[in-house]
Design a protein around this motif. Structure first.
Motif, PDB file in Angstrom:
ATOM      1  N   VAL A 242       0.835  -1.192   0.000  1.00  0.00           N
ATOM      2  CA  VAL A 242       0.000   0.000   0.000  1.00  0.00           C
ATOM      3  C   VAL A 242       0.878   1.253   0.000  1.00  0.00           C
ATOM      4  O   VAL A 242       0.606   2.222  -0.730  1.00  0.00           O
ATOM      5  CB  VAL A 242      -0.957  -0.001   1.200  1.00  0.00           C
ATOM      6  N   LYS A 243       1.926   1.257   0.801  1.00  0.00           N
ATOM      7  CA  LYS A 243       2.809   2.428   0.860  1.00  0.00           C
ATOM      8  C   LYS A 243       3.464   2.692  -0.492  1.00  0.00           C
ATOM      9  O   LYS A 243       3.597   3.850  -0.917  1.00  0.00           O
ATOM     10  CB  LYS A 243       3.857   2.235   1.953  1.00  0.00           C
ATOM     11  N   LYS A 244       3.887   1.642  -1.168  1.00  0.00           N
ATOM     12  CA  LYS A 244       4.487   1.814  -2.495  1.00  0.00           C
ATOM     13  C   LYS A 244       3.448   2.364  -3.475  1.00  0.00           C
ATOM     14  O   LYS A 244       3.763   3.196  -4.325  1.00  0.00           O
ATOM     15  CB  LYS A 244       5.061   0.494  -3.001  1.00  0.00           C
ATOM     16  N   TYR A 245       2.220   1.884  -3.361  1.00  0.00           N
ATOM     17  CA  TYR A 245       1.143   2.381  -4.216  1.00  0.00           C
ATOM     18  C   TYR A 245       0.886   3.862  -3.948  1.00  0.00           C
ATOM     19  O   TYR A 245       0.727   4.666  -4.882  1.00  0.00           O
ATOM     20  CB  TYR A 245      -0.111   1.555  -3.969  1.00  0.00           C
ATOM     21  N   LEU A 246       0.864   4.260  -2.676  1.00  0.00           N
ATOM     22  CA  LEU A 246       0.643   5.665  -2.332  1.00  0.00           C
ATOM     23  C   LEU A 246       1.791   6.533  -2.826  1.00  0.00           C
ATOM     24  O   LEU A 246       1.571   7.648  -3.323  1.00  0.00           O
ATOM     25  CB  LEU A 246       0.480   5.832  -0.818  1.00  0.00           C
ATOM     26  N   ASP A 247       3.022   6.043  -2.694  1.00  0.00           N
ATOM     27  CA  ASP A 247       4.185   6.803  -3.161  1.00  0.00           C
ATOM     28  C   ASP A 247       4.087   7.117  -4.648  1.00  0.00           C
ATOM     29  O   ASP A 247       4.573   8.153  -5.110  1.00  0.00           O
ATOM     30  CB  ASP A 247       5.470   6.021  -2.890  1.00  0.00           C
ATOM     31  N   ALA A 248       3.491   6.179  -5.398  1.00  0.00           N
ATOM     32  CA  ALA A 248       3.400   6.347  -6.852  1.00  0.00           C
ATOM     33  C   ALA A 248       2.124   7.069  -7.286  1.00  0.00           C
ATOM     34  O   ALA A 248       2.037   7.494  -8.443  1.00  0.00           O
ATOM     35  CB  ALA A 248       3.469   4.978  -7.530  1.00  0.00           C
ATOM     36  N   SER A 249       1.148   7.232  -6.368  1.00  0.00           N
ATOM     37  CA  SER A 249      -0.181   7.706  -6.788  1.00  0.00           C
ATOM     38  C   SER A 249      -0.681   8.929  -6.048  1.00  0.00           C
ATOM     39  O   SER A 249      -1.797   9.394  -6.318  1.00  0.00           O
ATOM     40  CB  SER A 249      -1.202   6.569  -6.602  1.00  0.00           C
ATOM     41  N   TYR A 250       0.097   9.491  -5.115  1.00  0.00           N
ATOM     42  CA  TYR A 250      -0.427  10.572  -4.277  1.00  0.00           C
ATOM     43  C   TYR A 250      -0.818  11.807  -5.101  1.00  0.00           C
ATOM     44  O   TYR A 250      -1.637  12.627  -4.672  1.00  0.00           O
ATOM     45  CB  TYR A 250       0.591  10.967  -3.207  1.00  0.00           C
ATOM     46  N   ASP A 251      -0.249  11.971  -6.303  1.00  0.00           N
ATOM     47  CA  ASP A 251      -0.562  13.146  -7.107  1.00  0.00           C
ATOM     48  C   ASP A 251      -1.899  13.029  -7.843  1.00  0.00           C
ATOM     49  O   ASP A 251      -2.310  13.958  -8.544  1.00  0.00           O
ATOM     50  CB  ASP A 251       0.556  13.439  -8.105  1.00  0.00           C
ATOM     51  N   ASN A 252      -2.578  11.892  -7.673  1.00  0.00           N
ATOM     52  CA  ASN A 252      -3.916  11.731  -8.228  1.00  0.00           C
ATOM     53  C   ASN A 252      -4.908  12.369  -7.252  1.00  0.00           C
ATOM     54  O   ASN A 252      -5.054  11.907  -6.123  1.00  0.00           O
ATOM     55  CB  ASN A 252      -4.234  10.243  -8.401  1.00  0.00           C
ATOM     56  N   PRO A 253      -5.599  13.414  -7.665  1.00  0.00           N
ATOM     57  CA  PRO A 253      -6.506  14.099  -6.722  1.00  0.00           C
ATOM     58  C   PRO A 253      -7.661  13.222  -6.251  1.00  0.00           C
ATOM     59  O   PRO A 253      -8.296  13.538  -5.228  1.00  0.00           O
ATOM     60  CB  PRO A 253      -7.017  15.296  -7.534  1.00  0.00           C
ATOM     61  N   ARG A 281      -1.668   7.433   9.890  1.00  0.00           N
ATOM     62  CA  ARG A 281      -2.718   6.556   9.384  1.00  0.00           C
ATOM     63  C   ARG A 281      -2.840   6.760   7.878  1.00  0.00           C
ATOM     64  O   ARG A 281      -2.215   7.641   7.298  1.00  0.00           O
ATOM     65  CB  ARG A 281      -4.037   6.851  10.089  1.00  0.00           C
ATOM     66  N   LEU A 282      -3.690   5.976   7.238  1.00  0.00           N
ATOM     67  CA  LEU A 282      -3.713   5.952   5.780  1.00  0.00           C
ATOM     68  C   LEU A 282      -4.043   7.313   5.164  1.00  0.00           C
ATOM     69  O   LEU A 282      -3.311   7.820   4.307  1.00  0.00           O
ATOM     70  CB  LEU A 282      -4.712   4.908   5.299  1.00  0.00           C
ATOM     71  N   GLY A 283      -5.153   7.929   5.611  1.00  0.00           N
ATOM     72  CA  GLY A 283      -5.517   9.237   5.066  1.00  0.00           C
ATOM     73  C   GLY A 283      -4.460  10.287   5.371  1.00  0.00           C
ATOM     74  O   GLY A 283      -4.158  11.151   4.529  1.00  0.00           O
ATOM     75  N   GLU A 284      -3.882  10.225   6.573  1.00  0.00           N
ATOM     76  CA  GLU A 284      -2.827  11.171   6.947  1.00  0.00           C
ATOM     77  C   GLU A 284      -1.589  10.985   6.073  1.00  0.00           C
ATOM     78  O   GLU A 284      -0.906  11.959   5.742  1.00  0.00           O
ATOM     79  CB  GLU A 284      -2.464  10.971   8.422  1.00  0.00           C
ATOM     80  N   ARG A 285      -1.324   9.753   5.707  1.00  0.00           N
ATOM     81  CA  ARG A 285      -0.150   9.482   4.876  1.00  0.00           C
ATOM     82  C   ARG A 285      -0.314  10.103   3.479  1.00  0.00           C
ATOM     83  O   ARG A 285       0.639  10.673   2.937  1.00  0.00           O
ATOM     84  CB  ARG A 285       0.090   7.977   4.776  1.00  0.00           C
ATOM     85  N   ILE A 286      -1.488   9.957   2.901  1.00  0.00           N
ATOM     86  CA  ILE A 286      -1.738  10.562   1.592  1.00  0.00           C
ATOM     87  C   ILE A 286      -1.535  12.078   1.673  1.00  0.00           C
ATOM     88  O   ILE A 286      -0.863  12.684   0.822  1.00  0.00           O
ATOM     89  CB  ILE A 286      -3.174  10.241   1.116  1.00  0.00           C
TER      90      ILE A 286
END
Length: 358
Positions: A242-253, A281-286
């Motif tokens: 999940v963290k790797k996915y967020l690292d690659a996708s956080y710029d998606n609004p 937490r997940l939302g905070e990480r994004i």
């Protein structure tokens, strides 16, 4: 070739002093092999053949491939061994090989043939082509052979079966499975784990690496055998993925908890459980990932002429106001104060990076 990589535990050449290093405590053994400089092509192959014959536990014979092309023979290998696991990666020139039966089946061995155009393996007496990108469980309990082409690149993960509670019957079932490359867990968990382990200091973190790799394999095996997967067993692999996915996708609004849950086929409750012990937490990480990038860009905005609107959009914020609120939350400063308090901003940015990568 990847069949033979399974036993390469201790004879690779260590990077710094040329001697193997034993794994103790949280430390592991990170060792490499490369053909020495100054050898002609014949000598390079002979050096590889001599090393290879000594590096594997299973008796093995290595010969030149009839398909060998007139390129520099430059094989290399890297191996990480730790508590109950090993990871092996090999780049190889064209070669033929054969090996005697190895009755040791204490490991569950999974190979990813990343680049293997024209590779053939004979595991049960009959040659079988292996497509580039294939992922398969490997059995070395029987004798076999291979014909590896130029440009061969494979990775193999070996996990002690006892840590996964895989019986002999279940092992046989796994070994009969065809190519797993299209299995969703392979793409989501296994290949990312195999492709991201060579970071600096990894040999000092093998206890944590072992936990993640066992979790990855437990998740895959549970899915393939249709057996329940314990949440605690799945947690390290899933949180990493999940963290790797967020690292690659956080710029998606549009990225939010609901999208992550759908991507990994999990309930929101399960996602919150997997991150309950994290600082973020997940939302905070994004939000933190977007804010980190925003601060980096804001520090450059004056020299590069980037507008606040462009920064907000490129970081995944829906508007400038959302970015302003996030910056204020993480730094205590307004956006316009960033350049007037650059040392404080850089300190806040470093703390943010550390919370994202503890």
């Amino acid at each position: 070739m990847a069949v033979l990589m399974a036993a390469m535990m201790v004879q690779l050449v260590k990077e710094d002093d040329g001697m193997p290093q034993s794994a103790t405590g949280g430390s592991g053994r990170l060792v490499r092999y490369a053909v020495p400089e100054g050898l002609n092509p014949e000598q390079r192959f002979e050096h590889w053949r001599a090393w290879y014959g000594n590096a594997v536990e299973t008796p093995m014979r290595l010969e030149k491939s009839a398909r060998r092309t007139p390129v520099s023979f430059n094989p290399s290998a890297i191996n990480l061994a730790g508590p109950g696991f090993s990871l092996i990666e090999m780049f190889n020139g064209p070669a033929l090989g054969s090996w005697a039966p190895n009755p040791d089946t204490t490991d569950l061995r999974l190979a990813y043939f990343r680049k293997a155009p024209g590779l053939t393996l004979a595991l049960n007496g009959a040659p079988e082509p292996v497509s580039p990108g294939s992922v398969k469980f490997i059995d070395t309990s029987l004798g076999g052979s291979f014909d590896a082409p130029e440009g061969f690149h494979a990775l193999q993960l070996n996990i002690n079966r006892s840590s996964l509670n895989v019986s002999e019957a279940q092992l046989r079932s796994l070994l009969r499975l065809p190519d797993l490359a299209r299995h969703p867990i392979v793409g989501t968990f296994v290949i990312p784990a195999l492709m991201s382990w060579k970071r600096p200091g990894i040999d000092r973190e093998t206890s944590g690496t072992a936990e993640i790799l066992r979790s990855v394999m437990a998740t895959l095996v549970g899915s393939l055998l249709e057996t329940p997967i314990d949440d605690e067993a799945q947690k390290p692999a899933l949180s990493r993925a999940v963290k790797k996915y967020l690292d690659a996708s956080y710029d998606n609004p549009d990225l939010d908890v609901a999208m992550v849950a759908e991507r990994f086929n999990l309930s929101r409750r399960s996602l919150f459980y997997f991150f309950e012990n994290d600082e973020l937490r997940l939302g905070e990480r994004i939000r933190a990932l977007r804010t980190r990038k925003a601060l980096e860009l804001l520090l450059q905005a004056g020299s590069q002429g980037i507008t606040y609107s462009e920064i907000a959009t490129s970081c995944g914020f829906t508007n400038v106001q959302s970015m302003r609120r996030a910056v204020k939350e993480f730094t205590g400063m307004n956006v316009r104060e960033i350049h007037r308090s650059e040392p404080d901003v850089r300190e806040a940015l470093q703390q943010l990076r550390e919370s994202l990568n503890p």
